[in-house]
Design a protein around this motif. Structure first.
Motif, PDB file in Angstrom:
ATOM      1  N   GLU A 160       0.791  -0.882  -0.113  1.00 45.07           N
ATOM      2  CA  GLU A 160       0.026  -0.092   0.078  1.00 45.07           C
ATOM      3  C   GLU A 160       0.773   1.086   0.083  1.00 45.07           C
ATOM      4  OE1 GLU A 160      -2.540  -0.104   3.167  1.00 45.07           O
ATOM      5  OE2 GLU A 160      -3.576  -1.791   2.842  1.00 45.07           O
ATOM      6  N   MET A 161       0.241   2.266  -0.547  1.00 45.44           N
ATOM      7  CA  MET A 161       0.716   3.641  -0.570  1.00 45.44           C
ATOM      8  C   MET A 161      -0.119   4.660   0.121  1.00 45.44           C
ATOM      9  SD  MET A 161       2.611   3.780  -4.314  1.00 45.44           S
ATOM     10  CE  MET A 161       3.526   5.349  -3.923  1.00 45.44           C
ATOM     11  N   VAL A 162      -0.007   5.214   1.161  1.00 46.21           N
ATOM     12  CA  VAL A 162      -1.094   6.111   2.162  1.00 46.21           C
ATOM     13  C   VAL A 162      -0.609   7.328   2.316  1.00 46.21           C
ATOM     14  CG1 VAL A 162      -2.379   6.008   4.263  1.00 46.21           C
ATOM     15  CG2 VAL A 162      -1.396   3.975   3.129  1.00 46.21           C
ATOM     16  N   SER A 163      -1.361   8.321   2.182  1.00 51.46           N
ATOM     17  CA  SER A 163      -1.475   9.914   2.633  1.00 51.46           C
ATOM     18  C   SER A 163      -2.556   9.837   3.668  1.00 51.46           C
ATOM     19  CB  SER A 163      -1.306  10.622   1.448  1.00 51.46           C
ATOM     20  OG  SER A 163      -0.086  10.632   0.804  1.00 51.46           O
ATOM     21  N   LEU A 164      -2.209  10.427   4.767  1.00 52.60           N
ATOM     22  CA  LEU A 164      -3.415  10.671   5.764  1.00 52.60           C
ATOM     23  C   LEU A 164      -3.362  12.037   6.160  1.00 52.60           C
ATOM     24  CD1 LEU A 164      -5.239   9.668   8.061  1.00 52.60           C
ATOM     25  CD2 LEU A 164      -3.486   9.169   9.514  1.00 52.60           C
ATOM     26  N   PHE A 165      -4.687  12.734   6.294  1.00 48.15           N
ATOM     27  CA  PHE A 165      -5.010  14.074   6.585  1.00 48.15           C
ATOM     28  C   PHE A 165      -5.774  14.269   7.715  1.00 48.15           C
ATOM     29  CE2 PHE A 165      -4.151  13.130   2.027  1.00 48.15           C
ATOM     30  CZ  PHE A 165      -2.788  14.298   1.835  1.00 48.15           C
ATOM     31  N   THR A 166      -5.418  14.898   8.478  1.00 46.49           N
ATOM     32  CA  THR A 166      -6.289  15.059   9.936  1.00 46.49           C
ATOM     33  C   THR A 166      -6.793  16.209  10.323  1.00 46.49           C
ATOM     34  OG1 THR A 166      -4.794  14.982  11.698  1.00 46.49           O
ATOM     35  CG2 THR A 166      -5.637  12.570  10.582  1.00 46.49           C
ATOM     36  N   SER A 167      -8.087  16.670  10.800  1.00 48.18           N
ATOM     37  CA  SER A 167      -8.487  17.692  11.452  1.00 48.18           C
ATOM     38  C   SER A 167      -8.698  17.441  12.752  1.00 48.18           C
ATOM     39  CB  SER A 167      -9.206  18.458  10.686  1.00 48.18           C
ATOM     40  OG  SER A 167     -10.705  17.565  10.892  1.00 48.18           O
ATOM     41  N   GLU A 168      -9.415  18.149  13.651  1.00 51.86           N
ATOM     42  CA  GLU A 168      -9.880  17.917  14.768  1.00 51.86           C
ATOM     43  C   GLU A 168     -11.230  16.894  14.892  1.00 51.86           C
ATOM     44  OE1 GLU A 168     -12.005  20.063  18.992  1.00 51.86           O
ATOM     45  OE2 GLU A 168     -11.409  21.309  17.063  1.00 51.86           O
ATOM     46  N   ASN A 169     -11.979  16.780  13.862  1.00 58.69           N
ATOM     47  CA  ASN A 169     -13.242  16.109  13.884  1.00 58.69           C
ATOM     48  C   ASN A 169     -12.921  14.714  13.000  1.00 58.69           C
ATOM     49  OD1 ASN A 169     -14.294  17.429  15.942  1.00 58.69           O
ATOM     50  ND2 ASN A 169     -15.134  18.815  14.604  1.00 58.69           N
ATOM     51  N   ALA A 170     -12.453  15.166  11.766  1.00 60.26           N
ATOM     52  CA  ALA A 170     -12.312  14.033  10.826  1.00 60.26           C
ATOM     53  C   ALA A 170     -10.931  13.710  10.200  1.00 60.26           C
ATOM     54  CB  ALA A 170     -13.064  14.758   9.561  1.00 60.26           C
ATOM     55  N   ALA A 171     -10.800  12.816   9.226  1.00 61.51           N
ATOM     56  CA  ALA A 171      -9.782  12.445   8.484  1.00 61.51           C
ATOM     57  C   ALA A 171      -9.977  11.964   7.249  1.00 61.51           C
ATOM     58  CB  ALA A 171      -9.031  11.241   9.471  1.00 61.51           C
ATOM     59  N   TYR A 172      -9.101  12.333   6.542  1.00 58.76           N
ATOM     60  CA  TYR A 172      -9.076  11.731   4.929  1.00 58.76           C
ATOM     61  C   TYR A 172      -8.038  10.968   4.680  1.00 58.76           C
ATOM     62  CZ  TYR A 172     -12.852  14.984   3.212  1.00 58.76           C
ATOM     63  OH  TYR A 172     -14.093  15.672   3.290  1.00 58.76           O
ATOM     64  N   SER A 173      -7.929   9.859   3.848  1.00 62.84           N
ATOM     65  CA  SER A 173      -6.842   9.055   3.462  1.00 62.84           C
ATOM     66  C   SER A 173      -6.841   8.813   2.045  1.00 62.84           C
ATOM     67  CB  SER A 173      -6.517   7.873   4.341  1.00 62.84           C
ATOM     68  OG  SER A 173      -7.760   6.878   4.010  1.00 62.84           O
ATOM     69  N   VAL A 174      -5.676   8.893   1.216  1.00 60.85           N
ATOM     70  CA  VAL A 174      -5.624   8.390  -0.127  1.00 60.85           C
ATOM     71  C   VAL A 174      -4.744   7.394  -0.311  1.00 60.85           C
ATOM     72  CG1 VAL A 174      -4.721   8.963  -2.288  1.00 60.85           C
ATOM     73  CG2 VAL A 174      -6.028  10.812  -0.841  1.00 60.85           C
ATOM     74  N   VAL A 175      -5.203   6.046  -0.707  1.00 62.76           N
ATOM     75  CA  VAL A 175      -4.510   4.814  -0.523  1.00 62.76           C
ATOM     76  C   VAL A 175      -4.503   4.309  -1.819  1.00 62.76           C
ATOM     77  CG1 VAL A 175      -4.551   2.468   0.597  1.00 62.76           C
ATOM     78  CG2 VAL A 175      -5.468   4.477   1.668  1.00 62.76           C
ATOM     79  N   TYR A 176      -3.409   3.632  -2.133  1.00 66.04           N
ATOM     80  CA  TYR A 176      -3.233   2.865  -3.674  1.00 66.04           C
ATOM     81  C   TYR A 176      -2.724   1.590  -3.154  1.00 66.04           C
ATOM     82  CZ  TYR A 176      -1.335   1.569  -8.278  1.00 66.04           C
ATOM     83  OH  TYR A 176      -1.230   0.897  -9.306  1.00 66.04           O
TER      84      TYR A 176
ATOM     85  N   THR B 285     -13.942  18.999  -1.168  1.00 67.50           N
ATOM     86  CA  THR B 285     -14.383  20.237  -1.290  1.00 67.50           C
ATOM     87  C   THR B 285     -15.611  20.708  -1.813  1.00 67.50           C
ATOM     88  OG1 THR B 285     -13.341  20.589  -3.482  1.00 67.50           O
ATOM     89  CG2 THR B 285     -11.817  20.976  -1.843  1.00 67.50           C
ATOM     90  N   SER B 286     -16.473  19.858  -2.300  1.00 66.00           N
ATOM     91  CA  SER B 286     -17.779  20.146  -2.729  1.00 66.00           C
ATOM     92  C   SER B 286     -18.753  20.472  -1.545  1.00 66.00           C
ATOM     93  CB  SER B 286     -18.493  19.105  -3.392  1.00 66.00           C
ATOM     94  OG  SER B 286     -18.602  17.879  -2.740  1.00 66.00           O
ATOM     95  N   THR B 287     -20.034  20.764  -2.017  1.00 69.64           N
ATOM     96  CA  THR B 287     -20.817  21.351  -1.069  1.00 69.64           C
ATOM     97  C   THR B 287     -21.267  20.016  -0.069  1.00 69.64           C
ATOM     98  OG1 THR B 287     -22.053  22.931  -2.541  1.00 69.64           O
ATOM     99  CG2 THR B 287     -23.335  22.290  -0.757  1.00 69.64           C
ATOM    100  N   MET B 288     -21.394  18.774  -0.896  1.00 70.49           N
ATOM    101  CA  MET B 288     -21.724  17.721  -0.183  1.00 70.49           C
ATOM    102  C   MET B 288     -20.669  17.219   0.768  1.00 70.49           C
ATOM    103  SD  MET B 288     -23.829  15.176   0.143  1.00 70.49           S
ATOM    104  CE  MET B 288     -24.689  14.960  -1.309  1.00 70.49           C
ATOM    105  N   ALA B 289     -19.237  17.612   0.425  1.00 67.18           N
ATOM    106  CA  ALA B 289     -18.386  17.251   1.408  1.00 67.18           C
ATOM    107  C   ALA B 289     -18.450  18.136   2.439  1.00 67.18           C
ATOM    108  CB  ALA B 289     -16.944  17.654   0.603  1.00 67.18           C
ATOM    109  N   ALA B 290     -18.776  19.554   2.609  1.00 71.24           N
ATOM    110  CA  ALA B 290     -18.939  20.387   3.468  1.00 71.24           C
ATOM    111  C   ALA B 290     -19.989  19.903   4.591  1.00 71.24           C
ATOM    112  CB  ALA B 290     -19.196  21.646   3.192  1.00 71.24           C
ATOM    113  N   LYS B 291     -21.234  19.360   3.783  1.00 73.18           N
ATOM    114  CA  LYS B 291     -22.044  18.988   4.876  1.00 73.18           C
ATOM    115  C   LYS B 291     -21.888  17.536   5.533  1.00 73.18           C
ATOM    116  CE  LYS B 291     -25.940  20.662   1.905  1.00 73.18           C
ATOM    117  NZ  LYS B 291     -27.158  20.422   0.913  1.00 73.18           N
ATOM    118  N   ARG B 292     -21.033  16.829   4.858  1.00 72.99           N
ATOM    119  CA  ARG B 292     -20.505  15.695   5.282  1.00 72.99           C
ATOM    120  C   ARG B 292     -19.560  15.908   6.552  1.00 72.99           C
ATOM    121  NH1 ARG B 292     -18.861  13.314   0.766  1.00 72.99           N
ATOM    122  NH2 ARG B 292     -16.667  14.042   1.395  1.00 72.99           N
ATOM    123  N   LEU B 293     -18.792  17.004   6.460  1.00 76.10           N
ATOM    124  CA  LEU B 293     -17.724  17.287   7.431  1.00 76.10           C
ATOM    125  C   LEU B 293     -18.560  18.119   8.649  1.00 76.10           C
ATOM    126  CD1 LEU B 293     -14.640  19.049   5.825  1.00 76.10           C
ATOM    127  CD2 LEU B 293     -14.744  16.887   7.080  1.00 76.10           C
TER     128      LEU B 293
END
Length: 265
Positions: free
Chosen positions: A34-50, A103-111
């Motif tokens: 796997e190749m992984v990049s992880l991004f975090t904030s106080e409430n949520a996390a995103y990851s990109v995985v190959y 970054t979409s409107t849906m993403a903002a609502k999800r966050l």
């Protein structure tokens, strides 16, 4: 195409889009293959995985806890990326799609609905309706695809709607022919999930699932339940036949094909 270069390019673009939202890139030790990049904030996390063996790349999101990501990842997008046949053009398209997904409107609502999960400090559990639905896959394997379709089309997961449409009819047929051992297995699942579930999950178990079981099977089902759930169901039966405030309609997410078509217009 050098997959390391392509992955870094995709990761860098996602990092730039998330940085303005307060996310920071974390150091991670990926699993083999796997190749992984992880991004975090106080409430949520995103990851990109190959995944090198399957040659596909995914973007995922989950909630944060005091100890880091809760690892209950929800896949937002999946793309094939073959370094032998694809080029940086495909990598750029993937990066653009991933950026839109965060970054979409849906993403903002999800966050906005993603809250940091704290350690349990009360009698209420933390298992949500999605977790409950997945437990029924052991009874009905076909639910796996139905749950995935629901997750792909709606956010947040429509627990009441999905349970009523996809789980209750299957359970009604199940209890009509179930033997004692099968009934005990169902009772154990419901009792465990009621104990561990959040308030929405508990309501789904009592008002949506149990109240909709065939009345001639009430006694047989009740015998398999924990004392806690027996009491809760007894109280929930008072609501049987009464109108309960419906679940708010949730906006259907566009498919990847529809999003790409919108870009071309």
């Amino acid at each position: 195409m050098d997959i390391n270069v392509a992955f870094k390019s995709i990761s860098d673009k996602v990092e730039g889009a998330l940085a303005v939202q307060g996310f920071k890139k974390e150091k991670v030790s990926p699993n083999e293959g796997e190749m992984v990049s992880l991004f975090t904030s106080e409430n949520a996390a995103y990851s990109v995985v190959y995944f090198t063996d399957k040659m596909h790349i995914v973007m995922r999101q989950c909630a944060m806890t005091d100890d880091g990501p809760d690892n209950d990842w929800k896949t937002l997008a999946t793309w094939m990326l073959n370094p032998e046949t694809d080029s940086m053009k495909e990598a750029d398209s993937i990066a653009n799609d991933f950026v839109e997904n965060c970054t979409s409107t849906m993403a903002a609502k999800r966050l906005k609905t993603t809250k940091k999960k704290k350690k349990k400090d009360s009698d209420e559990g933390s298992a949500d309706p999605l977790f409950l639905s997945k437990r029924f896959v052991t009874f009905f394997p076909e639910l796996k695809d139905e749950i995935k379709q629901e997750e792909d089309c709606y956010y947040p997961f429509r627990g009441v709607t999905f349970t009523r449409a996809s789980i209750v009819p299957k359970l009604q047929d199940f209890v009509r022919t179930a033997n004692k051992k099968e009934m005990e297995k169902l009772g154990a699942l419901l009792s465990t999930q009621y104990t561990n579930g959040d308030v929405d999950t508990r309501s789904i178990i009592t008002i949506v699932i149990l109240n909709d079981m065939p009345e001639d099977k009430y006694e047989a089902i009740n015998e398999t339940l924990s004392d806690e759930l027996k009491t809760a169901w007894k109280n929930a039966l008072k609501f049987k036949g009464k109108k309960v405030k419906p679940e708010k309609p949730k906006k259907k997410k566009k498919t990847m094909v529809e999003r790409l078509q919108d870009k071309q217009r």
